[in-house]
Write an enzyme that holds these catalytic residues in place. Structure first.
Site, PDB file in Angstrom:
ATOM      1  N   LYS A   1      30.429  48.634  28.152  1.00 42.83           N
ATOM      2  CA  LYS A   1      31.529  49.113  28.998  1.00 42.83           C
ATOM      3  C   LYS A   1      32.773  48.234  28.814  1.00 42.83           C
ATOM      4  CE  LYS A   1      31.718  47.806  33.517  1.00 42.83           C
ATOM      5  NZ  LYS A   1      33.017  47.181  33.780  1.00 42.83           N
ATOM      6  N   ASN A   2      32.560  46.923  28.834  1.00 36.42           N
ATOM      7  CA  ASN A   2      33.717  46.024  28.801  1.00 36.42           C
ATOM      8  C   ASN A   2      34.390  45.967  27.425  1.00 36.42           C
ATOM      9  OD1 ASN A   2      33.286  45.579  31.456  1.00 36.42           O
ATOM     10  ND2 ASN A   2      32.619  43.446  31.266  1.00 36.42           N
TER      11      ASN A   2
ATOM     12  N   CYS B   1      39.422  42.907  45.055  1.00 36.18           N
ATOM     13  CA  CYS B   1      38.180  43.668  45.127  1.00 36.18           C
ATOM     14  C   CYS B   1      37.136  42.792  45.796  1.00 36.18           C
ATOM     15  CB  CYS B   1      37.743  44.158  43.763  1.00 36.18           C
ATOM     16  SG  CYS B   1      37.124  42.877  42.719  1.00 36.18           S
TER      17      CYS B   1
ATOM     18  N   ARG C   1      41.256  38.222  42.427  1.00 36.41           N
ATOM     19  CA  ARG C   1      41.516  38.772  41.084  1.00 36.41           C
ATOM     20  C   ARG C   1      43.008  39.038  40.814  1.00 36.41           C
ATOM     21  NH1 ARG C   1      36.705  42.625  39.208  1.00 36.41           N
ATOM     22  NH2 ARG C   1      37.400  41.807  37.211  1.00 36.41           N
TER      23      ARG C   1
ATOM     24  N   ASP D   1      28.786  38.072  35.079  1.00 35.67           N
ATOM     25  CA  ASP D   1      28.228  39.415  35.261  1.00 35.67           C
ATOM     26  C   ASP D   1      26.697  39.430  35.238  1.00 35.67           C
ATOM     27  OD1 ASP D   1      30.742  40.433  35.548  1.00 35.67           O
ATOM     28  OD2 ASP D   1      30.858  41.371  33.576  1.00 35.67           O
TER      29      ASP D   1
ATOM     30  N   ARG E   1      29.170  53.058  37.941  1.00 37.96           N
ATOM     31  CA  ARG E   1      30.395  52.637  37.265  1.00 37.96           C
ATOM     32  C   ARG E   1      30.077  51.980  35.924  1.00 37.96           C
ATOM     33  NH1 ARG E   1      33.905  48.505  39.701  1.00 37.96           N
ATOM     34  NH2 ARG E   1      34.481  48.652  37.539  1.00 37.96           N
TER      35      ARG E   1
HETATM   36  C1  UD1 Z   1      36.347  40.892  32.762  1.00 35.87           C
HETATM   37  C2  UD1 Z   1      35.203  41.855  32.866  1.00 35.87           C
HETATM   38  C3  UD1 Z   1      34.353  41.569  34.105  1.00 35.87           C
HETATM   39  C4  UD1 Z   1      33.923  40.117  34.109  1.00 35.87           C
HETATM   40  C5  UD1 Z   1      35.113  39.183  33.914  1.00 35.87           C
HETATM   41  C6  UD1 Z   1      34.710  37.729  33.734  1.00 35.87           C
HETATM   42  C7  UD1 Z   1      36.097  43.843  31.818  1.00 35.87           C
HETATM   43  C8  UD1 Z   1      36.498  45.265  31.969  1.00 35.87           C
HETATM   44  N1  UD1 Z   1      35.732  43.204  32.936  1.00 35.87           N
HETATM   45  O1  UD1 Z   1      37.192  41.093  33.909  1.00 35.87           O
HETATM   46  O2  UD1 Z   1      33.215  42.422  34.067  1.00 35.87           O
HETATM   47  O3  UD1 Z   1      33.300  39.807  35.341  1.00 35.87           O
HETATM   48  O4  UD1 Z   1      35.851  39.561  32.728  1.00 35.87           O
HETATM   49  O5  UD1 Z   1      33.863  37.584  32.654  1.00 35.87           O
HETATM   50  O6  UD1 Z   1      36.039  43.314  30.728  1.00 35.87           O
HETATM   51  N2  UD1 Z   1      42.374  35.316  36.624  1.00 35.87           N
HETATM   52  C9  UD1 Z   1      43.530  34.768  37.095  1.00 35.87           C
HETATM   53  N3  UD1 Z   1      44.708  35.359  36.746  1.00 35.87           N
HETATM   54  C10 UD1 Z   1      44.766  36.449  35.919  1.00 35.87           C
HETATM   55  C11 UD1 Z   1      43.569  36.997  35.430  1.00 35.87           C
HETATM   56  C12 UD1 Z   1      42.369  36.408  35.799  1.00 35.87           C
HETATM   57  O7  UD1 Z   1      43.522  33.779  37.824  1.00 35.87           O
HETATM   58  O8  UD1 Z   1      45.859  36.930  35.629  1.00 35.87           O
HETATM   59  C13 UD1 Z   1      41.093  34.714  37.022  1.00 35.87           C
HETATM   60  C14 UD1 Z   1      40.153  35.690  37.723  1.00 35.87           C
HETATM   61  O9  UD1 Z   1      40.444  35.810  39.113  1.00 35.87           O
HETATM   62  C15 UD1 Z   1      38.805  35.047  37.454  1.00 35.87           C
HETATM   63  C16 UD1 Z   1      38.992  34.481  36.047  1.00 35.87           C
HETATM   64  O10 UD1 Z   1      40.402  34.358  35.836  1.00 35.87           O
HETATM   65  O11 UD1 Z   1      38.599  33.985  38.356  1.00 35.87           O
HETATM   66  C17 UD1 Z   1      38.403  35.325  34.934  1.00 35.87           C
HETATM   67  O12 UD1 Z   1      38.814  36.676  35.114  1.00 35.87           O
HETATM   68  P1  UD1 Z   1      39.069  37.662  33.898  1.00 35.87           P
HETATM   69  O13 UD1 Z   1      38.429  37.131  32.659  1.00 35.87           O
HETATM   70  O14 UD1 Z   1      40.506  38.011  33.834  1.00 35.87           O
HETATM   71  O15 UD1 Z   1      38.286  38.965  34.379  1.00 35.87           O
HETATM   72  P2  UD1 Z   1      38.644  40.431  33.934  1.00 35.87           P
HETATM   73  O16 UD1 Z   1      39.189  40.373  32.558  1.00 35.87           O
HETATM   74  O17 UD1 Z   1      39.405  41.130  35.001  1.00 35.87           O
END
Ligand code: UD1
Length: 420
Positions: A22-23, A116, A121, A307, A399
């Site tokens: 999915k990711n 969420c 996030r 995850d 999902r």
């Molecule tokens: C992706 C995955 C999700 C997984 C996560 C962490 C997808 C579709 N989803 O989510 O399943 O749980 O990686 O492995 O691929 N952060 C910030 N600022 C930002 C962006 C992120 O502070 O602008 C923080 C987040 O709150 C979190 C950390 O960075 O604490 C990692 O998040 P991130 O890798 O961005 O998660 P996603 O890419 O949203």
């Protein structure tokens, strides 16, 4: 709305084929916005998130056909550069249309996804990266409006308080494919899903180096063409089946896996005493006698994936001794603790740590899923528990898992769906 009813205590045994990731799929679907030519994506899992991304691409003017496990994306005469709140709010990953829309049309308006259940996030890293590429950003009415007369390559440090960001890396990588000159992303996410996206972009003609490492280099171009790509197997689905084998004292052969993607998970399960046998594109996980307790800390790849944290907690809750889980990616991702405790687990939360004192047996209960991976952890606990467990709100599960209940039934689980 459906709930899953599980009669615990069945030992799972057999073979199961793992679905596409999915990711990896979601950003690759977004990347099709970078070209007017057709793109074909193969090995697509049938998930609610897949359907949401199809709706988003259609809302942006693409024609999308989804047949069997293949998606064909084509252009139409209609183009929109606005990603609506209704769609983005149902799936955070839709925010990754921002990078390709900006790259292709030099402007777009994408709804901010909001928080969420697993935490705040934020998207600050996405915006920092976009701004560094010479784009102008305005936040208006819950939307991010971005525009650039010309995107310019830059050196961007993309690390945040919790390490690298998967989707921010994806967004910037896609935006930079059309930025003039060279873009370097430092502290880039190294997840296999980022590598898969890079490989798809390269098939479209992009010039990208260093993917899979913390320093990615992208040479900007003026045009990308259509491409065909098969999605990598879902390492989180596979990991969930590994726990299902161990928690039911069974043996499962997982087909269609890339065992290179499981570093920390396999290492930890082996340390706890699981039998692990790799052969070509398959892994067999076998319960080889009582497991030992263990400690895990979730980290960006190649660390232990957040995850898989909830599923691991279910296993640790019936593993003798004390185990500690430290959640370093989403420090509030612990909604499942209260539900597991309702099933007789002994888990205490202290800030970002969960202290799990293993119990001999869980007992079935009515529990409620709070998010995707928490749903999986409750189903796993139900498989091991004595008596009947019902897991409500399983729309979270749909999902991200492709027919999880059907696959578990094929392995011998006693599960059925009931209307809530
Ligand atoms: C992706 C995955 C999700 C997984 C996560 C962490 C997808 C579709 N989803 O989510 O399943 O749980 O990686 O492995 O691929 N952060 C910030 N600022 C930002 C962006 C992120 O502070 O602008 C923080 C987040 O709150 C979190 C950390 O960075 O604490 C990692 O998040 P991130 O890798 O961005 O998660 P996603 O890419 O949203």
């Amino acid at each position: 709305m459906d709930k899953l009813v599980i009669k615990g205590g069945k030992r799972l045994k057999g073979e199961v084929a793992v679905s596409g990731s999915k990711n990896a799929l979601l950003p690759i679907m977004a990347a099709t916005l970078l070209t007017d030519e057709p793109c074909r994506i193969k090995g697509v899992p049938k998930l609610r998130d897949t359907m949401t991304m199809i709706k988003i691409l259609r809302s942006l003017g693409k024609a999308v056909e989804f047949r069997d496990a293949d998606i064909l994306v084509k252009s139409t005469k209609r183009v929109s550069t606005v990603a609506d709140y209704k769609l983005v709010s149902t799936m955070r990953a839709s925010f990754c249309v921002l990078g390709p829309l900006l790259a292709k049309y030099k402007k777009c308006k994408v709804s901010l996804p909001g928080g969420c259940v697993i935490g705040l996030r934020p998207v600050d890293l996405h915006l920092k990266g976009i701004k560094a590429l010479n784009a102008r950003i305005d936040i208006e009415g819950g939307y991010v409006k971005v525009s650039a007369a010309r995107l310019l390559g830059n050196h961007i440090y993309l690390g945040g308080s919790f390490g690298s960001s998967v989707l921010a890396t994806a967004n910037i990588m896609m935006a930079a494919t059309f930025a003039q000159g060279v873009t370097e992303i430092e502290s880039a996410a190294c997840e296999p899903e980022i590598v898969d996206l890079a490989r798809f972009l390269i098939k479209m003609g992009a010039k990208i180096k260093g993917y899979g490492t913390p320093l990615i280099q992208i040479k900007g171009l003026k045009h990308l063409h259509g491409a065909e790509h098969s999605i990598i197997p879902d390492r989180i689905e596979a990991g969930t089946f590994m726990i299902a084998a161990l928690i039911t004292r069974g043996e499962i052969k997982l087909k269609n896996v890339s065992w290179q993607h499981f570093g920390a998970v396999l290492d930890k399960l082996k340390e706890m005493g699981a039998g692990i046998y790799k052969k070509d594109k398959a892994i067999t996980i076998k319960f080889n006698g009582p497991l030992k307790s263990g400690n895990i800390t979730t980290l960006p790849y190649p660390g232990f994936p957040t995850d898989m944290q909830a599923q691991m907690m279910s296993l640790m809750s019936i593993t003798q001794g004390v185990s500690i889980i430290t959640e370093k990616v989403y420090p509030d991702r612990f909604m499942h603790i209260a539900e597991l405790n309702r099933m007789g687990a002994h888990i205490q939360r202290q800030g970002p740590h969960a202290i799990i004192s293993g119990v001999r047996q869980l007992s079935g209960a009515d529990v409620m899923a709070s998010d995707l991976r928490a749903s999986a952890s409750l189903i796993l606990a139900g498989l091991a528990a004595e008596g009947r467990t019902s897991v409500s709100r399983i729309y979270h599960l749909e999902r991200g898992y492709d027919k999880l209940d059907e696959k578990l039934i094929m392995l011998g689980a006693d599960i059925h769906r009931e209307k809530e």
